[in-house]
Design an enzyme around this catalytic site. Structure first.
Site, PDB file in Angstrom:
ATOM      1  N   CYS A  25     106.464  94.087 108.080  1.00 40.92           N
ATOM      2  CA  CYS A  25     107.121  94.862 107.071  1.00 40.92           C
ATOM      3  C   CYS A  25     108.626  95.053 107.269  1.00 40.92           C
ATOM      4  O   CYS A  25     109.500  94.096 106.798  1.00 40.92           O
ATOM      5  CB  CYS A  25     106.616  96.147 107.071  1.00 40.92           C
TER       6      CYS A  25
ATOM      7  N   GLU B 184      99.692  95.110 106.251  1.00 44.73           N
ATOM      8  CA  GLU B 184      99.927  96.195 107.207  1.00 44.73           C
ATOM      9  C   GLU B 184      98.871  97.304 106.944  1.00 44.73           C
ATOM     10  O   GLU B 184      98.940  97.607 105.790  1.00 44.73           O
ATOM     11  CB  GLU B 184     101.292  96.448 107.188  1.00 44.73           C
TER      12      GLU B 184
ATOM     13  N   LYS C 261     104.956  95.171 116.065  1.00 46.94           N
ATOM     14  CA  LYS C 261     106.206  95.472 115.140  1.00 46.94           C
ATOM     15  C   LYS C 261     107.424  96.025 116.089  1.00 46.94           C
ATOM     16  O   LYS C 261     107.238  96.945 116.836  1.00 46.94           O
ATOM     17  CB  LYS C 261     105.866  96.542 114.030  1.00 46.94           C
TER      18      LYS C 261
END
Length: 264
Positions: free
Chosen positions: A153, A40, A113
């Site tokens: 993440c 990321e 995301k």
């Protein structure tokens, strides 16, 4: 299929980060990897969250996407391109986007995301929603017969996303986990997602002290469907590799057919 998780300690200089990413992708290819995954924010760890806005790209255009496409084509790699800022519908917002490139240099999947990180313990404070616009859709792709589900993440804490990908052989979790949360939860959560979904997990991460003062946990790793850590790099730049063994996958799922026993 041999896969490689790339660990970086990205800085506020876009050009330097792109050069570092290319060098590490070359190292992955030299080790025989057919698929490599970047972390990321591989392209920028800025002085402040809003720095992402200045380098945001339109889909299909820009130096970050050009580097990834060229690297995939020249190195004959499937590349999970960590994340990069893609312009969003709202002003002063971007999507934190994973783009996947085939060895032909084509984009074959996009994932934005979904879950935006927020944390405040009185000493550290983060709120991604100040700059990011959340995605809403899971996304996957198939490379060399291996179906891979995408996440980023903080998504790691939401197991329902990963259930949406079943059946799959591999889950990808590019990340920039904080040192504080990573020390306690990173490996625990990665191994849990591997065990409960009976698949491999590749988790390329930011790992070290950045110029902006932030420290990320690192520990980029590859985990097998029994929860065994096959490879890990605690801190600093580097590449870790392992094989996605379809016979091992079949063995685990046959011996303990948990996926077939699901009721909900």
């Amino acid at each position: 299929m041999k896969i490689a998780a790339v660990q970086m300690v990205s800085e506020p200089d876009l050009g330097a980060n792109l050069l570092a990413a290319r060098r590490l992708l070359e190292a992955a290819a030299a080790q025989g990897a057919q698929l490599a995954a970047l972390p990321e924010y591989f392209c920028l760890m800025g002085q402040q969250d809003s720095d992402k806005l200045a380098i945001a790209e339109d889909l299909g255009h820009g130096p970050i996407q050009a580097m990834l496409a060229r690297a995939a084509q020249e190195l004959k790699l499937w590349i999970i391109g960590g994340t990069l800022p893609i312009k969003a519908g709202k002003a002063a917002r971007v999507r934190n986007t994973t783009l996947v490139f085939s060895p032909a240099g084509d984009v074959v999947a996009r994932y934005d995301k979904i879950h935006l990180f927020a944390y405040d313990n009185g000493r550290e404070s983060y709120d991604e929603a100040r700059v990011l616009e959340a995605g809403s859709q899971p996304a996957s792709f198939t490379a060399e017969g291996i179906r891979t589900g995408l996440s980023v993440c903080y998504d790691l804490r939401f197991p329902e996303l990963f259930r949406a990908y079943n059946p799959c052989e591999l889950l990808a979790v590019p990340a920039a986990f904080t040192y504080t949360t990573g020390e306690k939860h990173w490996e625990l959560l990665l191994r849990a997602r591997a065990v409960e979904n009976q698949c491999y997990v590749i988790a390329p991460a930011q790992g070290g002290r950045h110029e902006n003062g932030r420290r990320t946990w690192g520990h980029s790793m590859i985990v097998d469907p029994w929860g065994e850590v096959l490879a890990v790099l605690p801190e600093g730049e580097g590449v870790v590799c392992a094989d996605v063994d379809t016979q091992r996958l079949a063995q685990v799922r046959q011996q303990l057919p948990a996926l077939a026993h699901r009721k909900l």
